[in-house]
Design a protein around this motif. Sequence first.
Motif, PDB file in Angstrom:
ATOM      1  N   PRO A   1       0.837  -1.198   0.000  1.00 45.49           N
ATOM      2  CA  PRO A   1       0.000   0.000   0.000  1.00 45.49           C
ATOM      3  C   PRO A   1       0.873   1.249   0.000  1.00 45.49           C
ATOM      4  CG  PRO A   1       0.020  -0.984   2.184  1.00 45.49           C
ATOM      5  CD  PRO A   1       0.797  -1.905   1.273  1.00 45.49           C
ATOM      6  N   VAL A   2       0.380   2.293  -0.644  1.00 43.69           N
ATOM      7  CA  VAL A   2       1.090   3.571  -0.657  1.00 43.69           C
ATOM      8  C   VAL A   2       0.108   4.654  -0.225  1.00 43.69           C
ATOM      9  CG1 VAL A   2       0.653   3.968  -3.133  1.00 43.69           C
ATOM     10  CG2 VAL A   2       2.536   5.154  -2.008  1.00 43.69           C
ATOM     11  N   PHE A   3       0.579   5.511   0.646  1.00 44.71           N
ATOM     12  CA  PHE A   3      -0.225   6.637   1.119  1.00 44.71           C
ATOM     13  C   PHE A   3       0.576   7.910   0.918  1.00 44.71           C
ATOM     14  CE2 PHE A   3      -1.666   2.933   3.383  1.00 44.71           C
ATOM     15  CZ  PHE A   3      -3.036   3.020   3.235  1.00 44.71           C
ATOM     16  N   SER A   4      -0.097   8.924   0.396  1.00 43.44           N
ATOM     17  CA  SER A   4       0.595  10.183   0.156  1.00 43.44           C
ATOM     18  C   SER A   4      -0.060  11.298   0.937  1.00 43.44           C
ATOM     19  CB  SER A   4       0.593  10.526  -1.340  1.00 43.44           C
ATOM     20  OG  SER A   4      -0.678  10.934  -1.766  1.00 43.44           O
ATOM     21  N   ARG A   5       0.751  12.228   1.353  1.00 39.31           N
ATOM     22  CA  ARG A   5       0.252  13.404   2.050  1.00 39.31           C
ATOM     23  C   ARG A   5      -0.694  14.170   1.135  1.00 39.31           C
ATOM     24  NH1 ARG A   5      -0.106  18.919   1.144  1.00 39.31           N
ATOM     25  NH2 ARG A   5      -0.387  19.933   3.115  1.00 39.31           N
ATOM     26  N   ASP A   6      -0.340  14.320  -0.135  1.00 42.08           N
ATOM     27  CA  ASP A   6      -1.205  15.046  -1.066  1.00 42.08           C
ATOM     28  C   ASP A   6      -2.519  14.311  -1.297  1.00 42.08           C
ATOM     29  OD1 ASP A   6       0.578  17.124  -1.331  1.00 42.08           O
ATOM     30  OD2 ASP A   6       1.116  16.689  -3.411  1.00 42.08           O
ATOM     31  N   GLY A   7      -2.486  12.998  -1.369  1.00 37.86           N
ATOM     32  CA  GLY A   7      -3.720  12.229  -1.546  1.00 37.86           C
ATOM     33  C   GLY A   7      -4.682  12.435  -0.386  1.00 37.86           C
ATOM     34  N   ILE A   8      -4.143  12.449   0.825  1.00 36.42           N
ATOM     35  CA  ILE A   8      -4.983  12.692   2.000  1.00 36.42           C
ATOM     36  C   ILE A   8      -5.493  14.131   1.982  1.00 36.42           C
ATOM     37  CG2 ILE A   8      -4.958  12.863   4.521  1.00 36.42           C
ATOM     38  CD1 ILE A   8      -3.016  10.419   4.461  1.00 36.42           C
ATOM     39  N   TYR A   9      -4.625  15.074   1.655  1.00 34.06           N
ATOM     40  CA  TYR A   9      -5.006  16.486   1.572  1.00 34.06           C
ATOM     41  C   TYR A   9      -6.146  16.669   0.564  1.00 34.06           C
ATOM     42  CZ  TYR A   9      -4.590  21.475   0.474  1.00 34.06           C
ATOM     43  OH  TYR A   9      -4.851  22.792   0.248  1.00 34.06           O
TER      44      TYR A   9
ATOM     45  N   GLU B   1     -10.885  26.983   2.454  1.00 37.03           N
ATOM     46  CA  GLU B   1      -9.960  25.990   3.010  1.00 37.03           C
ATOM     47  C   GLU B   1      -9.718  26.254   4.490  1.00 37.03           C
ATOM     48  OE1 GLU B   1      -5.349  24.878   2.230  1.00 37.03           O
ATOM     49  OE2 GLU B   1      -6.595  25.264   0.469  1.00 37.03           O
ATOM     50  N   PRO B   2      -9.982  25.247   5.331  1.00 34.21           N
ATOM     51  CA  PRO B   2      -9.699  25.424   6.764  1.00 34.21           C
ATOM     52  C   PRO B   2      -8.212  25.679   7.002  1.00 34.21           C
ATOM     53  CG  PRO B   2     -10.990  23.431   6.391  1.00 34.21           C
ATOM     54  CD  PRO B   2     -10.567  23.941   5.049  1.00 34.21           C
ATOM     55  N   LEU B   3      -7.920  26.491   7.968  1.00 29.69           N
ATOM     56  CA  LEU B   3      -6.561  26.898   8.276  1.00 29.69           C
ATOM     57  C   LEU B   3      -5.625  25.715   8.523  1.00 29.69           C
ATOM     58  CD1 LEU B   3      -5.061  29.560   8.498  1.00 29.69           C
ATOM     59  CD2 LEU B   3      -5.597  29.607  10.914  1.00 29.69           C
ATOM     60  N   LEU B   4      -6.106  24.665   9.140  1.00 22.46           N
ATOM     61  CA  LEU B   4      -5.249  23.547   9.540  1.00 22.46           C
ATOM     62  C   LEU B   4      -5.326  22.341   8.600  1.00 22.46           C
ATOM     63  CD1 LEU B   4      -5.819  23.672  13.407  1.00 22.46           C
ATOM     64  CD2 LEU B   4      -3.895  24.568  12.087  1.00 22.46           C
ATOM     65  N   LEU B   5      -5.821  22.533   7.403  1.00 25.37           N
ATOM     66  CA  LEU B   5      -5.978  21.407   6.485  1.00 25.37           C
ATOM     67  C   LEU B   5      -4.638  20.738   6.158  1.00 25.37           C
ATOM     68  CD1 LEU B   5      -7.965  19.737   4.837  1.00 25.37           C
ATOM     69  CD2 LEU B   5      -7.662  21.353   2.975  1.00 25.37           C
ATOM     70  N   GLY B   6      -3.612  21.520   5.907  1.00 25.91           N
ATOM     71  CA  GLY B   6      -2.301  20.953   5.610  1.00 25.91           C
ATOM     72  C   GLY B   6      -1.751  20.141   6.774  1.00 25.91           C
ATOM     73  N   LYS B   7      -1.829  20.705   7.964  1.00 29.87           N
ATOM     74  CA  LYS B   7      -1.354  19.998   9.156  1.00 29.87           C
ATOM     75  C   LYS B   7      -2.173  18.734   9.407  1.00 29.87           C
ATOM     76  CE  LYS B   7      -0.466  20.493  14.064  1.00 29.87           C
ATOM     77  NZ  LYS B   7      -0.395  21.363  15.225  1.00 29.87           N
ATOM     78  N   THR B   8      -3.469  18.828   9.205  1.00 35.71           N
ATOM     79  CA  THR B   8      -4.345  17.679   9.414  1.00 35.71           C
ATOM     80  C   THR B   8      -3.992  16.541   8.473  1.00 35.71           C
ATOM     81  OG1 THR B   8      -6.127  19.130  10.165  1.00 35.71           O
ATOM     82  CG2 THR B   8      -6.764  16.927   9.440  1.00 35.71           C
ATOM     83  N   SER B   9      -3.620  16.874   7.243  1.00 36.17           N
ATOM     84  CA  SER B   9      -3.273  15.815   6.289  1.00 36.17           C
ATOM     85  C   SER B   9      -2.020  15.064   6.733  1.00 36.17           C
ATOM     86  CB  SER B   9      -3.125  16.374   4.879  1.00 36.17           C
ATOM     87  OG  SER B   9      -2.098  17.318   4.801  1.00 36.17           O
ATOM     88  N   PHE B  10      -1.061  15.759   7.340  1.00 35.73           N
ATOM     89  CA  PHE B  10       0.113  15.058   7.881  1.00 35.73           C
ATOM     90  C   PHE B  10      -0.283  14.179   9.067  1.00 35.73           C
ATOM     91  CE2 PHE B  10       2.807  18.227   5.657  1.00 35.73           C
ATOM     92  CZ  PHE B  10       3.727  17.355   5.094  1.00 35.73           C
ATOM     93  N   VAL B  11      -1.123  14.685   9.949  1.00 38.47           N
ATOM     94  CA  VAL B  11      -1.573  13.902  11.105  1.00 38.47           C
ATOM     95  C   VAL B  11      -2.261  12.630  10.642  1.00 38.47           C
ATOM     96  CG1 VAL B  11      -3.145  13.888  13.094  1.00 38.47           C
ATOM     97  CG2 VAL B  11      -1.718  15.887  12.654  1.00 38.47           C
ATOM     98  N   MET B  12      -3.102  12.740   9.621  1.00 35.40           N
ATOM     99  CA  MET B  12      -3.784  11.562   9.093  1.00 35.40           C
ATOM    100  C   MET B  12      -2.795  10.581   8.449  1.00 35.40           C
ATOM    101  SD  MET B  12      -6.905  11.794   9.955  1.00 35.40           S
ATOM    102  CE  MET B  12      -7.449  10.391   9.032  1.00 35.40           C
ATOM    103  N   LEU B  13      -1.794  11.115   7.760  1.00 35.02           N
ATOM    104  CA  LEU B  13      -0.772  10.254   7.163  1.00 35.02           C
ATOM    105  C   LEU B  13      -0.056   9.449   8.246  1.00 35.02           C
ATOM    106  CD1 LEU B  13       0.883   9.335   4.664  1.00 35.02           C
ATOM    107  CD2 LEU B  13       2.412  11.260   5.143  1.00 35.02           C
TER     108      LEU B  13
END
Length: 186
Positions: free
Chosen positions: A31-39, A53-65
Amino acid sequence: MKKATLIIVNGLPGSGKTTLARRLAADLSLPVFSRDGIYETLYDALDCRSNGEPLLLGKTSFVMLYYVTGSLLAAGRPLIVEGFFGRPELRSAEFLKLQAAYGFEPLQIVCRAEGEVLLQRILARAGSSERHGGHHDLEYLASNKERLLQGDLAPLALGGQLIEINTTTPDSFDYTDLLQRACAAL
């Protein structure tokens, strides 16, 4: 039991890391997961085109990754993560937390390309209808053009195996050798 291997494909925007990660994932059956895919998934799910766009969307995508990565590592499963981990001190610390919790073996692949090539690739995709609307490529360039042209990206400080490849052209590196090295790490 052998520790799971975490393959991290890192590189500046436009360096070919997504293409490489997907190819490796297919060839290694991982499996492959990308920060951009989650974003992009979060951007669409939150209807950011209409709602902003919510202010923390970028940070949230890293947390989810990191959450998804940790879940697979906890099950002892190898995987590939891909992204522009452009703040190596912060991103290294986050991966080291995962390593302390799950004891994975890192294999980091850093994609590098000539600065002018990176610039051309970003400009081409910024104007493409295939590029997800949540990306702000031209804004990134306005603030980071010199860094991009210099190819300035330090690898993550994780220990383990580090492979740096030149992705300026499709023939700039030996994919078969890279695949063999990844297989050996698994």
